[in-house]
Design a protein around this motif. Structure first.
Motif, PDB file in Angstrom:
ATOM      1  N   ASN A 127       0.877  -1.161   0.000  1.00  0.00           N
ATOM      2  CA  ASN A 127       0.000   0.000   0.000  1.00  0.00           C
ATOM      3  C   ASN A 127       0.917   1.214   0.000  1.00  0.00           C
ATOM      4  O   ASN A 127       1.496   1.555   1.018  1.00  0.00           O
ATOM      5  CB  ASN A 127      -0.927   0.025   1.207  1.00  0.00           C
ATOM      6  N   ALA A 134      -5.570   0.273   3.495  1.00  0.00           N
ATOM      7  CA  ALA A 134      -5.972  -0.696   2.473  1.00  0.00           C
ATOM      8  C   ALA A 134      -6.197  -2.027   3.170  1.00  0.00           C
ATOM      9  O   ALA A 134      -5.628  -2.296   4.232  1.00  0.00           O
ATOM     10  CB  ALA A 134      -4.893  -0.831   1.402  1.00  0.00           C
ATOM     11  N   ASN A 151       3.290  -1.935   3.873  1.00  0.00           N
ATOM     12  CA  ASN A 151       2.664  -0.654   3.596  1.00  0.00           C
ATOM     13  C   ASN A 151       3.772   0.404   3.606  1.00  0.00           C
ATOM     14  O   ASN A 151       4.186   0.873   4.638  1.00  0.00           O
ATOM     15  CB  ASN A 151       1.545  -0.314   4.577  1.00  0.00           C
ATOM     16  N   SER A 156       0.607   5.068   6.038  1.00  0.00           N
ATOM     17  CA  SER A 156      -0.391   4.149   5.485  1.00  0.00           C
ATOM     18  C   SER A 156      -0.476   2.884   6.334  1.00  0.00           C
ATOM     19  O   SER A 156       0.362   2.629   7.187  1.00  0.00           O
ATOM     20  CB  SER A 156      -0.037   3.766   4.043  1.00  0.00           C
ATOM     21  N   LEU A 158      -1.975  -1.467   5.965  1.00  0.00           N
ATOM     22  CA  LEU A 158      -2.491  -2.543   5.126  1.00  0.00           C
ATOM     23  C   LEU A 158      -2.869  -3.690   6.042  1.00  0.00           C
ATOM     24  O   LEU A 158      -2.086  -4.083   6.908  1.00  0.00           O
ATOM     25  CB  LEU A 158      -1.431  -2.999   4.118  1.00  0.00           C
TER      26      LEU A 158
END
Length: 185
Positions: A127, A134, A151, A156, A158
């Motif tokens: 991600n 995500a 990620n 971020s 994931l």
């Protein structure tokens, strides 16, 4: 498509099928991307039974998606080493849920949520979208992924979810921070 086809897109070039206001339907059989360029599969129509094999280059899954509109259909998705498949479209359902996916290159979820049946291969699931979450859900069937789930986007996350029957094995050096949830299998 009347038969399986190989599409060669030269490095530095982009082939786009469809747009945000046109269908862009490519279905039935398999498209193999070669040449090192980019294929962006866009549009509003479902690519139903389309299979995609990326031998060289990048595929952007860019459909205006919903539960009935997919960039990759039941024919499956394979990304070879050195290639990238990136979700760039809307709706978070770019790949048909019962699709088998083999990643030996890079699969960039790009801040999106996706459900597939099987994940095999030894590549990277990532991600890269800064500040976005995500999630990848694995459905029915047994699969083995020996690559890396991460990620890499700043801020971020994931997450990985196993929601169907069978056993999904992930045995690489994984660094994703969104957690793992097993609801079935």
């Amino acid at each position: 498509l009347a038969s399986n086809q190989t599409w060669t897109v030269a490095t530095g070039l982009t082939l786009t099928t469809g747009s945000s206001t046109t269908g862009g339907r490519v279905q039935n059989n398999t498209v193999t991307l070669t040449g090192g360029g980019t294929w962006t599969t866009s549009g509003t129509d479902d690519n139903g039974s389309l299979g995609v094999i990326v031998v060289a280059g990048t595929v952007n899954l860019n459909k205006t998606s919903n539960s009935g509109t997919h960039a990759v259909g039941g024919g499956g998705l394979t990304a070879d080493r050195g290639t990238t498949v990136r979700i760039t479209g809307s709706g978070g359902d770019q790949i048909y849920d019962n699709c088998n996916v083999t990643i030996n290159g890079t699969f960039d979820m790009n801040g999106n949520t996706e459900t597939i049946s099987l994940l095999n291969g030894s590549g990277v699931v990532d991600n890269t979208a800064a500040g976005k979450s995500a999630a990848l859900t694995l459905g029915n069937g047994s699969s083995t992924f020996t690559g890396k789930i991460q990620n890499s986007g700043s801020g971020s996350s994931l997450s990985l979810i196993k929601a169907g029957t069978g056993t999904s094995s992930v045995s690489g050096t994984n660094t994703y921070n969104g957690g793992t949830t097993v609801t079935a299998g």
